[in-house]
Motif scaffolding. Structure first.
Motif, PDB file in Angstrom:
ATOM      1  N   UNK A  33     106.670  35.570  13.878  1.00 20.48           N
ATOM      2  CA  UNK A  33     107.251  36.313  14.959  1.00 20.48           C
ATOM      3  C   UNK A  33     106.043  37.047  15.887  1.00 20.48           C
ATOM      4  N   UNK A  34     105.174  37.497  15.345  1.00 19.11           N
ATOM      5  CA  UNK A  34     104.065  38.086  16.267  1.00 19.11           C
ATOM      6  C   UNK A  34     103.357  36.999  16.958  1.00 19.11           C
ATOM      7  N   UNK A  35     102.983  36.076  16.400  1.00 20.47           N
ATOM      8  CA  UNK A  35     102.249  34.829  16.867  1.00 20.47           C
ATOM      9  C   UNK A  35     103.092  34.186  17.959  1.00 20.47           C
ATOM     10  N   UNK A  36     104.343  33.846  17.773  1.00 21.63           N
ATOM     11  CA  UNK A  36     105.166  33.306  18.752  1.00 21.63           C
ATOM     12  C   UNK A  36     105.456  34.324  19.986  1.00 21.63           C
ATOM     13  N   UNK A  37     105.596  35.518  19.706  1.00 22.20           N
ATOM     14  CA  UNK A  37     105.545  36.469  20.767  1.00 22.20           C
ATOM     15  C   UNK A  37     104.371  36.606  21.576  1.00 22.20           C
ATOM     16  N   UNK A  40     104.216  33.820  24.046  1.00 19.03           N
ATOM     17  CA  UNK A  40     105.324  33.729  25.051  1.00 19.03           C
ATOM     18  C   UNK A  40     106.759  33.392  24.775  1.00 19.03           C
ATOM     19  N   UNK A  41     107.202  33.260  23.658  1.00 15.25           N
ATOM     20  CA  UNK A  41     108.404  33.261  23.098  1.00 15.25           C
ATOM     21  C   UNK A  41     109.119  34.328  23.395  1.00 15.25           C
ATOM     22  N   UNK A  42     110.235  34.391  24.039  1.00 14.21           N
ATOM     23  CA  UNK A  42     111.159  35.476  24.197  1.00 14.21           C
ATOM     24  C   UNK A  42     111.574  36.334  23.036  1.00 14.21           C
ATOM     25  N   UNK A  43     111.523  37.455  22.763  1.00 10.90           N
ATOM     26  CA  UNK A  43     111.740  38.306  21.582  1.00 10.90           C
ATOM     27  C   UNK A  43     113.073  37.905  21.134  1.00 10.90           C
ATOM     28  N   UNK A  44     114.106  37.968  21.857  1.00  5.77           N
ATOM     29  CA  UNK A  44     115.486  37.567  21.288  1.00  5.77           C
ATOM     30  C   UNK A  44     115.549  36.331  20.556  1.00  5.77           C
ATOM     31  N   UNK A  45     114.751  35.303  20.839  1.00  5.56           N
ATOM     32  CA  UNK A  45     114.610  34.223  20.064  1.00  5.56           C
ATOM     33  C   UNK A  45     113.983  34.139  18.683  1.00  5.56           C
ATOM     34  N   UNK A  46     113.131  35.218  18.530  1.00  6.44           N
ATOM     35  CA  UNK A  46     112.226  35.110  17.295  1.00  6.44           C
ATOM     36  C   UNK A  46     112.757  35.136  15.937  1.00  6.44           C
ATOM     37  N   UNK A 107      98.270  22.103  11.905  1.00  7.91           N
ATOM     38  CA  UNK A 107      97.311  23.166  11.629  1.00  7.91           C
ATOM     39  C   UNK A 107      97.539  24.516  11.649  1.00  7.91           C
ATOM     40  N   UNK A 108      96.499  25.114  11.163  1.00 13.78           N
ATOM     41  CA  UNK A 108      96.708  26.480  11.042  1.00 13.78           C
ATOM     42  C   UNK A 108      97.012  27.213  12.573  1.00 13.78           C
ATOM     43  N   UNK A 109      96.544  26.673  13.562  1.00 12.52           N
ATOM     44  CA  UNK A 109      96.723  27.394  14.801  1.00 12.52           C
ATOM     45  C   UNK A 109      98.048  26.749  15.163  1.00 12.52           C
ATOM     46  N   UNK A 110      99.357  27.548  15.373  1.00 16.76           N
ATOM     47  CA  UNK A 110     100.627  27.048  15.714  1.00 16.76           C
ATOM     48  C   UNK A 110     101.084  26.739  17.136  1.00 16.76           C
ATOM     49  N   UNK A 111     100.085  26.944  17.838  1.00 17.97           N
ATOM     50  CA  UNK A 111     100.322  26.741  19.346  1.00 17.97           C
ATOM     51  C   UNK A 111     101.177  25.420  19.630  1.00 17.97           C
ATOM     52  N   UNK A 118     109.960  24.598  21.449  1.00 19.63           N
ATOM     53  CA  UNK A 118     110.519  24.937  22.584  1.00 19.63           C
ATOM     54  C   UNK A 118     110.717  24.034  23.629  1.00 19.63           C
ATOM     55  N   UNK A 119     110.230  22.968  23.659  1.00 20.23           N
ATOM     56  CA  UNK A 119     110.563  21.721  24.361  1.00 20.23           C
ATOM     57  C   UNK A 119     111.948  21.011  23.677  1.00 20.23           C
ATOM     58  N   UNK A 120     111.742  20.940  22.475  1.00 21.76           N
ATOM     59  CA  UNK A 120     112.998  20.500  21.772  1.00 21.76           C
ATOM     60  C   UNK A 120     114.237  21.530  22.034  1.00 21.76           C
TER      61      UNK A 120
END
Length: 146
Positions: A33-37, A40-46, A107-111, A118-120
């Motif tokens: 959740x923290x890494x996605x936030x 730039x992932x919206x908090x309401x999606x986490x 990989x360990x970097x989830x970017x 998010x595209x899917x």
């Protein structure tokens, strides 16, 4: 002869394990959740993303799923399909909607995984994940992660 084969097997296993631990990791709900936030992932999606990642890969970044009925495989923490979203290393045809190598989802970097997921979502909605039925509805709040 058998001893040499066993030593070789152990050496290859240890080498493979060492490279795997350097290239991938297992997250948990809050780390994801923290890494996605932070990406730039919206908090309401986490909470939904955390549920999908737990159901799809148990938060493991290196998972390649078993072959699907069409021979494709799913990659990474969100199990993104190589027929549609990433290019497999074996050169098999892919629509490659995320314009990325499937190995870049492991990989360990989830970017890369986050961007592709998010595209899917933007193109197919949450229902693109078969596990969505478990993640659609009331989920535990993610707020305790921040």
């Amino acid at each position: 002869m058998k001893a040499t084969a066993i030593i070789l097997f152990i050496g290859v296993t240890l080498f493979a394990g060492a490279s795997l631990s350097q290239a991938a990791r297992t997250l948990n709900r809050c780390t994801l959740a923290r890494e996605m936030a932070a990406r730039g992932v919206p908090r309401d999606q986490l909470a939904r993303w955390a549920c999908i990642a737990q159901r799809e890969s148990d938060y493991r970044t290196w998972v390649v799923g078993p072959a699907n009925s069409d021979g494709s495989n799913d990659y990474g923490i969100f199990q993104l399909n190589n027929l549609y979203w990433c290019q497999p290393a074996n050169g098999r045809f892919s629509h490659n909607g995320c314009r990325i190598s499937c190995n870049d989802l492991l990989t360990d970097d989830i970017t890369n995984s986050v961007r592709c997921a998010q595209r899917v979502l933007s193109e197919q909605g949450w229902g693109a994940w078969s596990t969505w039925r478990f993640c659609n509805g009331n989920l535990p709040s993610i707020n305790d992660c921040f």
